[in-house]
Scaffold this active site. Structure first.
Site, short mmCIF file in Angstrom:
data_model
loop_
_atom_site.label_atom_id
_atom_site.label_comp_id
_atom_site.label_asym_id
_atom_site.label_seq_id
_atom_site.Cartn_x
_atom_site.Cartn_y
_atom_site.Cartn_z
N HIS A 66 0.96 -1.29 -0.07
CA HIS A 66 0.10 -0.39 -0.08
C HIS A 66 1.01 1.41 -0.07
O HIS A 66 0.72 2.08 -0.76
CB HIS A 66 -0.85 -0.13 1.34
CG HIS A 66 -1.57 0.95 1.50
ND1 HIS A 66 -2.56 1.63 0.30
CD2 HIS A 66 -2.50 2.20 2.57
CE1 HIS A 66 -3.44 2.55 0.75
NE2 HIS A 66 -2.94 3.67 2.39
N GLU A 69 1.79 1.83 -3.21
CA GLU A 69 1.18 2.86 -4.11
C GLU A 69 1.22 3.86 -4.33
O GLU A 69 1.49 4.51 -4.94
CB GLU A 69 -0.30 2.49 -4.44
CG GLU A 69 -1.33 2.33 -4.95
CD GLU A 69 -2.61 2.45 -4.12
OE1 GLU A 69 -3.18 4.10 -3.83
OE2 GLU A 69 -2.85 1.87 -3.21
N HIS A 70 1.28 4.51 -3.11
CA HIS A 70 1.78 6.46 -2.97
C HIS A 70 2.39 6.75 -3.73
O HIS A 70 2.88 7.62 -3.79
CB HIS A 70 1.84 6.15 -1.67
CG HIS A 70 -0.31 6.16 -0.41
ND1 HIS A 70 -0.15 7.24 0.34
CD2 HIS A 70 -1.09 5.03 -0.62
CE1 HIS A 70 -1.19 6.81 0.07
NE2 HIS A 70 -1.62 5.75 0.09
N GLU A 146 -3.73 8.47 7.36
CA GLU A 146 -4.60 7.25 7.17
C GLU A 146 -5.56 6.08 7.68
O GLU A 146 -6.99 5.77 7.69
CB GLU A 146 -4.80 6.37 5.11
CG GLU A 146 -5.75 5.97 4.79
CD GLU A 146 -5.26 5.14 3.39
OE1 GLU A 146 -5.83 4.77 2.83
OE2 GLU A 146 -3.87 5.80 2.88
#
Length: 454
Positions: A66, A69-70, A146
């Protein structure tokens, strides 16, 4: 009569577009390219799917997929941070990405003639990501925030995360996609570099293009931009199967919340590992019998009928990569307890196990499933999503063409059979959220995964 005729024509039209040709190519470096023609509008969607997600991680490195991905938007030598999104916007496009347990995908929707822009940018960041440490330090903080917002401060999402961690003993599906906070805090940019170098390679990627395009021209562009990239030669993964469960699991989550919440999950096979190839489709029909709209059993019987539930849902995904869970969830209505709701859900399961679904109900459920799937095909983005997802979990895009016929072939006896075989205590995990007092200045975020869990 005219309304039904119009619906039939509409369904036929959408289905005919869904049946447009699909073309498959493989480059010498292992990259797979799948192109589907859809010439209704001069637009296209381009997606790059990598076979890596949280289920590829292990304890100590959770969250890497994840965070990466950022970081994929933080630039290369040729296109510094911010330029990727700026170039897509200047070309009238939209772009984003997502990470799941089984894959990470990046996509752009643009005017069809702008496909070279998409391919040039995606090919560049497939093997040339800069990963500057200062950008990494900032972005991992973004991911931690997040996590706080979407999980730690959302009691239902927190319960779902704890539930998964308890339901799975050895399967990597116990790992949250966003990662454990401790692993995020100790993550180093070197960890991310090793993860990127291993998994982000042409021989671990599928490029899907759907829209107003010429397949041979798309293939030519793929060879121009992606063929020069070097493969990673990834070794086959170790199995990491879920071990056998020997009895029901139960857990209680105490967290600041306004409402109690019940989550139940039964270990269930998927299309890749089912003992009988019809079982996943029977489970899909079973999920729709229970929760296929307002006329389905859970809503009509538990919300509007006995009024034991304020909201309730069921869900199952036949196309996960590993053994999955058949889920039921809900919030009890005022005056009812979590135990009341649990008993009501168990009663609905016993009903399906003891009495075959009637022919009219089965026909209605199948019609609803088919209508939903046909209308989903009206979106070029969803068409590409379906192709990319199937290919990346280890199936084939051709399986999508068989889905409706497999659903249609499911019998009432098969629905009853999978309910008897898989919805049993030895496969069950139950989680209860017990609301605790909270700070009025910092209320919880309600509604993460309650109600319909599909």
């Amino acid at each position: 009569m005219r309304g039904w005729l119009a619906l039939a024509v509409s369904l036929f039209t959408v289905a005919s577009y869904a049946a447009q040709p699909v073309h498959e190519f493989t480059l010498d470096n292992g990259l797979k390219l799948i192109v589907k023609e859809d010439h209704r509008a001069p637009v296209m969607v381009s997606q790059v799917w990598y076979k890596v997600g949280s289920s590829y991680e292990h304890d100590g490195i959770t969250g890497l997929s994840h965070v990466l991905e950022h970081m994929m938007f933080k630039g290369t030598k040729a296109h510094p941070a911010g330029q990727f999104s700026q170039i897509i916007a200047e070309n009238g496009g939209r772009e984003n990405a997502f990470t799941s347990r089984d894959y990470t995908a990046y996509f752009q929707t643009m005017e069809a003639a702008r496909l070279p822009v998409s391919f040039e940018l995606e090919a560049d960041r497939m093997r040339n990501l800069a990963l500057p440490e200062e950008e990494f330090k900032k972005e991992v903080q973004v991911v931690m925030e997040e996590r706080r917002m979407r999980t730690d401060d959302d009691p239902q999402s927190l319960t779902y995360e704890q539930f998964n961690a308890a339901a799975y003993a050895s399967s990597p599906y116990r790992i949250p996609t966003i990662g454990w906070m401790g692993d995020l805090q100790s993550m180093q940019v070197g960890d991310l570099r090793a993860w990127y170098d291993k998994w982000y390679a042409p021989d671990n990627a599928t490029v899907v293009v759907v829209g107003d395009v010429d397949p041979q021209a798309v293939y030519g562009l793929a060879k121009k931009y992606f063929a020069p990239l070097k493969p990673s030669h990834i070794a086959p993964l170790k199995p990491r199967h879920e071990i056998k469960q020997f009895g029901p699991k139960r857990l209680v989550v105490k967290a600041p919340a306004k409402l109690p919440y019940l989550l139940m999950g039964y270990k269930a096979p998927v299309a890749l590992n089912a003992e009988q190839d019809w079982e996943p489709y029977a489970l899909e029909v079973l999920a729709s019998v229970l929760d296929g709209g307002d006329s389905a059993r859970l809503s009509s019987r538990l919300v509007r009928g006995s009024a034991v539930a304020a909201s309730v849902g069921a869900g199952y995904d036949a196309f996960d990569r590993k053994e999955t869970l058949f889920l039921l969830s809900g919030i009890p209505a005022n005056g009812h307890t979590l135990d009341d709701l649990n008993k009501a859900l168990q009663a609905q399961i016993r009903d399906v196990q003891e009495t075959p679904v009637s022919a009219p109900e089965l026909a209605r459920v199948k019609a609803q499933i088919k209508a939903d799937k046909i209308y989903e095909q009206d979106s070029i983005f969803y068409q590409a999503m379906q192709i990319g997802m199937l290919e990346t979990v280890g199936l084939s895009w051709k399986d999508a063409d068989q889905y409706l016929s497999r659903i249609e072939a499911v019998s009432a006896e098969q629905v009853q059979a999978v309910a008897k075989k898989y919805l049993i205590d030895d496969r069950l995990t139950v989680a209860e959220l017990l609301p605790q007092p909270f700070d009025p200045k910092h209320p919880p975020r309600e509604g993460g995964v309650a109600g319909n869990v599909r």
